[in-house]
Design a protein around this motif. Structure first.
Motif, PDB file in Angstrom:
ATOM      1  N   ALA A 607     -63.642 -98.532  63.122  1.00 59.00           N
ATOM      2  CA  ALA A 607     -62.671 -99.606  62.865  1.00 59.00           C
ATOM      3  C   ALA A 607     -61.974-100.085  64.135  1.00 59.00           C
ATOM      4  CB  ALA A 607     -61.634 -99.133  61.855  1.00 59.00           C
ATOM      5  N   TYR A 608     -62.240 -99.422  65.261  1.00 54.71           N
ATOM      6  CA  TYR A 608     -61.535 -99.758  66.498  1.00 54.71           C
ATOM      7  C   TYR A 608     -62.497-100.353  67.512  1.00 54.71           C
ATOM      8  CZ  TYR A 608     -57.996 -96.734  64.454  1.00 54.71           C
ATOM      9  OH  TYR A 608     -57.080 -96.175  63.607  1.00 54.71           O
ATOM     10  N   SER A 609     -62.014-101.320  68.262  1.00 51.28           N
ATOM     11  CA  SER A 609     -62.823-101.929  69.322  1.00 51.28           C
ATOM     12  C   SER A 609     -61.991-102.089  70.584  1.00 51.28           C
ATOM     13  CB  SER A 609     -63.361-103.295  68.873  1.00 51.28           C
ATOM     14  OG  SER A 609     -62.297-104.219  68.668  1.00 51.28           O
ATOM     15  N   GLU A 610     -62.694-102.146  71.699  1.00 48.97           N
ATOM     16  CA  GLU A 610     -62.059-102.230  73.004  1.00 48.97           C
ATOM     17  C   GLU A 610     -62.823-103.250  73.836  1.00 48.97           C
ATOM     18  OE1 GLU A 610     -61.953 -99.216  76.783  1.00 48.97           O
ATOM     19  OE2 GLU A 610     -61.346 -98.387  74.850  1.00 48.97           O
ATOM     20  N   GLU A 611     -62.111-104.214  74.416  1.00 50.48           N
ATOM     21  CA  GLU A 611     -62.745-105.281  75.201  1.00 50.48           C
ATOM     22  C   GLU A 611     -62.080-105.382  76.563  1.00 50.48           C
ATOM     23  OE1 GLU A 611     -62.031-108.702  72.856  1.00 50.48           O
ATOM     24  OE2 GLU A 611     -63.533-108.211  71.314  1.00 50.48           O
ATOM     25  N   TYR A 612     -62.900-105.649  77.578  1.00 51.49           N
ATOM     26  CA  TYR A 612     -62.383-105.784  78.941  1.00 51.49           C
ATOM     27  C   TYR A 612     -62.206-107.259  79.249  1.00 51.49           C
ATOM     28  CZ  TYR A 612     -61.553-103.876  83.615  1.00 51.49           C
ATOM     29  OH  TYR A 612     -60.974-103.466  84.788  1.00 51.49           O
ATOM     30  N   HIS A 613     -61.029-107.626  79.725  1.00 56.79           N
ATOM     31  CA  HIS A 613     -60.693-109.027  79.976  1.00 56.79           C
ATOM     32  C   HIS A 613     -60.186-109.216  81.397  1.00 56.79           C
ATOM     33  CE1 HIS A 613     -60.575-110.768  75.739  1.00 56.79           C
ATOM     34  NE2 HIS A 613     -60.803-109.472  75.526  1.00 56.79           N
ATOM     35  N   LEU A 614     -60.251-110.452  81.851  1.00 58.42           N
ATOM     36  CA  LEU A 614     -59.597-110.883  83.084  1.00 58.42           C
ATOM     37  C   LEU A 614     -58.612-111.978  82.713  1.00 58.42           C
ATOM     38  CD1 LEU A 614     -59.106-111.310  86.125  1.00 58.42           C
ATOM     39  CD2 LEU A 614     -61.195-112.698  86.185  1.00 58.42           C
ATOM     40  N   GLY A 615     -57.347-111.786  83.042  1.00 57.85           N
ATOM     41  CA  GLY A 615     -56.320-112.783  82.753  1.00 57.85           C
ATOM     42  C   GLY A 615     -55.807-113.420  84.032  1.00 57.85           C
TER      43      GLY A 615
END
Length: 819
Positions: A607-615
């Motif tokens: 049920a959990y997800s993790e995403e890598y972002h650049l802001g």
């Protein structure tokens, strides 16, 4: 935590200065924030002297003021005084002209003044005005035999001291007291041959005077409270504490209350053992029960707040009702007051997990809970109880009136640890002599049970809750030996690793350097944030937040779904410090919870997800104010250019992307960039004013959110190739197109490349006009077209033919006209 140098030296005799001690403490893991000279009362009572009131008459122009003459051993001073109790013949405290008096962080200077037309050359002081008491009923009147001219600092025995501010890490509960710090300092001195003597106050003189008040400890929850001890003191007189005790507490920042409470506070900061003193006459039924109560039970704590108790909260109860939240906070009606005559003193060892949960549940962080939730010394309760009873008996004139009751059903043993000499030397990186290792262990009070074939079997004191494994022992040996005493070898061992495919770290460094070169600053925000940011949002719904169990605070109770809010906090912080022109970037994970993916297995993470972002965030002006350039505000298009440069650097052909406009509660206007396969690459937008107001930000903020994982996939598809530079020149032509306002430049660019695929190299928009002399709903675009043939020079005929073809295409597909 504040450590008094004078207080510390009660437990360790050494010639080390405060500065030298601070340096040693930092080297052994008790980092010192600052060392400063202090007085037990702020200002040290400088300028205050004992005076005698020679005369006292009523003020002619006031019904409550008096005009006095006061001698301080010199020429008498005329002082106007408003205190109702001032009279001739009194010995008083006088603040002379120039004296600075303090009230908290505020101060004021005594000056020559006129009060209702009469000159006044000083001030006769009340005890609260000089910080030696709380009363403001009138001036302080001293005994008649007090010498005139005596400095107030000598009369009140004001001490000069050095305050050492130690930053205690969460694992070092053993060092949350003066004796704990002295013990660690002694271990260093023992290992390094520095003269010292570690002493602890003796309780050999402890004796029970009578058995006139027995409070029965009946029920004790042994899981939540493994050890509970108590004793009574009768016929006590609760009053002001002796000066030495008040001075000791004031130096470390505590306000004296009365001789009983001050004694318990003194012992807490001396030995790290919290105590609680109950008014024994308020213990209904004459019994103590250490237990939980029914869910929802109402209880009013010492601060006057009514709280709803949880069924897991450990309470100290009498026969009828709870009196105290065990190890956390006292109750309103059970504590010691000035009317208390009989006292029950509690000394206990509470389960750290139980205390931590209760303290966090109520949002309470007391000196007691700070220590209990980290783990105190379970073997120290009786010693401290005896010492407390002796001090309270001395201070109050009372009598110790019961046996010590000690409920300790399951004895807590010291920790057994086995460690090898090879592992010690391997982890430290240096071959220490066995004698040196054993000397360090002796100083740390770690007993060597046996030693055989390079293997030590050790017994670690129970108060060292952070030393339960062999690596913990090795760390302790190293910190006492000294990290700086381990030499750094000139030899560097390394391996060369080759891997195919995309290197994420390399790509991240590449873009970081690019953004930094463009004037951006990298920020790093906490992945924990407040759930209130996500309330009432559809873009990032609160139901998708990954929530933290037993969070430290409401500000850190969920994992972030977006980098946006952390960046806005950073912008607010910088803008509030006169730095409004900002360009930030941050790489980081974002976290989501998907209820629909939840399975029956509670340990499963589906049920959990993790995403890598650049802001990216930009706000304020493009450049700081200077003489050679006008300041221009940053814009959406500037941020778009930065994003396009990042995509280009990562091998994405902008021509092969798609865009669509969106708006929501986050953005007033935004552009989503996707691949041809509809995979989202980035969102660029203008943050909504409502959201900026929530963060108290005045300037517009432009934000880009880049899907870093998807961008890395695109980078993996990128193939680098090269071609020869053409020997034939480029040709540039311009068109001024009158088009509908709804037409975007990307449409013009796309039509142009579809119309001329071979010779058209680039299309550039260099001017936009919307104003007078244009039809309603129209705008003018000035567009540059670059043509080139790699095999020959273009002729005018070829160029004109291509331009006519482009004009025809714009006319047919966009209803464009030439201006």
């Amino acid at each position: 935590m504040n450590i008094s140098y004078n207080w510390l030296k009660k437990y360790i005799t050494t010639n080390l200065t405060a500065e030298e001690i601070a340096k040693i403490l930092t080297s052994i893991g008790l980092e010192v924030g600052c060392v400063e000279e202090v007085e037990s009362i702020k200002g040290g009572l400088k300028g205050l002297v004992v005076g005698e009131v020679l005369t006292c008459v009523n003020h002619e122009n006031s019904d409550h003021l008096h005009v006095t003459t006061v001698t301080i051993g010199q020429e008498p001073l005329q002082i106007v005084c408003g205190a109702p109790n001032v009279a001739a013949g009194q010995k008083v405290i006088v603040a002379t002209i120039g004296t600075v008096l303090y009230s908290g962080e505020e101060s004021f200077t005594i000056k020559k003044s006129k009060i209702r037309g009469v000159e006044s050359f000083g001030m006769i002081c009340a005890e609260d005005e000089i910080g030696v008491g709380k009363s403001h009923d009138g001036i302080m009147v001293l005994p008649n035999d007090t010498p005139v001219g005596m400095e107030a600092k000598d009369y009140f025995h004001i001490e000069n001291d050095t305050l050492i501010e130690v930053d205690i890490t969460p694992n070092r509960s053993d060092a949350t007291s003066h004796y704990g710090v002295a013990r660690d300092l002694a271990a260093y001195c023992h290992a390094h041959g520095i003269d010292y003597k570690l002493t602890k106050p003796s309780v050999d003189d402890f004796k029970i005077d009578n058995h006139s008040l027995e409070i029965k400890i009946d029920k004790v929850d042994a899981t939540r409270c493994p050890r509970y001890s108590g004793i009574t003191v009768t016929n006590a007189t609760v009053k002001e504490s002796p000066d030495w005790l008040k001075n000791a507490l004031q130096v470390i920042g505590l306000r004296p209350i009365n001789n009983v409470v001050d004694a318990t506070n003194y012992i807490l900061h001396a030995f790290g053992q919290p105590l609680h003193a109950f008014d024994a006459d308020k213990i209904k039924g004459g019994e103590i029960n250490v237990c939980t109560v029914a869910e929802g039970t109402k209880f009013v704590t010492l601060d006057g707040v009514e709280r709803n108790l949880n069924a897991e909260d450990l309470m100290i109860c009498n026969a009828e009702e709870p009196m105290c939240i065990g190890g956390v906070f006292g109750g309103l009606d059970s504590g010691v007051t000035e009317n208390t005559k009989n006292i029950f003193i509690e000394s206990a060892y509470f389960n750290p997990v139980s205390i931590r949960k209760t303290a966090h549940r109520f949002g309470l962080n007391t000196d007691a809970s700070f220590r209990y939730e980290r783990g105190i010394d379970p073997h120290n309760t009786i010693y401290v109880l005896k010492y407390a009873a002796m001090l309270i008996k001395e201070f109050t004139g009372g009598e110790i009136s019961s046996d010590i009751q000690d409920i300790y059903p399951n004895k807590i043993d010291n920790f057994s640890v086995t460690v090898t000499l090879n592992k010690i030397q391997s982890l430290i990186g240096k071959n220490l002599e066995e004698a040196e290792i054993e000397r360090i262990l002796e100083g740390l009070e770690i007993q060597i049970i046996s030693k055989e074939n390079g293997t030590y079997k050790l017994e670690v004191p129970a108060y060292r809750v952070d030393v339960q494994r062999d690596v913990d022992v090795i760390e302790d040996i190293l910190r006492i030996y000294g990290y700086n005493n381990v030499e750094i070898n000139d030899k560097l061992n390394s391996n060369l690793i080759f891997s195919k495919g995309v290197n994420p770290d390399k790509c991240q460094n590449l873009i970081s350097e690019q953004l930094t070169a463009c004037g951006f600053n990298e920020i790093l925000n906490n992945s924990l944030t407040k759930s209130s940011y996500y309330e009432h949002l559809d873009t990032y719904p609160a139901k998708e937040c990954v929530r933290i169990m037993n969070s430290l605070s409401a500000d850190l109770n969920v994992m972030r779904q977006t980098l946006l809010f952390g960046g806005l906090e950073s912008i607010n912080r910088n803008a509030n410090r006169q730095m409004p022109d900002l360009k930030f970037y941050e790489f980081g994970n974002c976290y989501h919870y998907h209820e629909e993916k939840k399975c029956d297995d509670p340990s499963h993470m589906s049920a959990y997800s993790e995403e890598y972002h650049l802001g990216l965030w930009i706000t304020g002006n493009k450049t700081s104010l200077n003489w050679s350039e006008k300041s221009n505000e940053v814009s959406f298009y500037q941020l778009k250019a930065y994003v396009h440069n990042i995509l280009t650097r990562m091998g994405v052909n902008i021509m092969n992307t798609k865009t669509k406009e969106i708006s929501n509660e986050i953005y007033t206007q935004a552009l989503v960039i996707t691949t041809n396969g509809e995979k989202e690459l980035a969102t660029i937008g203008i943050i909504s004013p409502k959201l900026l107001k929530q963060f108290d930000i005045e300037n517009p903020v432009y934000y880009a959110d880049i899907q870093w994982k998807q961008l890395l996939k695109e980078y993996g598809k990128h193939k680098i190739s090269y071609t020869e530079l053409s020997k034939f020149p480029e040709v540039k032509r311009d068109l001024a197109l009158l088009i509908d306002k709804s037409v975007e430049f990307k449409q013009i660019e796309s039509i142009a490349f579809e119309t001329e695929k071979k010779l058209l190299k680039s299309v550039t928009l260099f001017d936009v006009y919307e104003g007078k002399n244009l039809e309603a709903g129209k705008k003018s675009y000035a567009v540059n077209f670059t043509l080139q043939d790699k095999e020959k020079t273009l002729t005018d005929k070829q160029i004109d033919a291509i331009m006519q073809k482009l004009i025809k295409a714009f006319t047919e597909k966009l209803n464009a006209k030439l201006r």
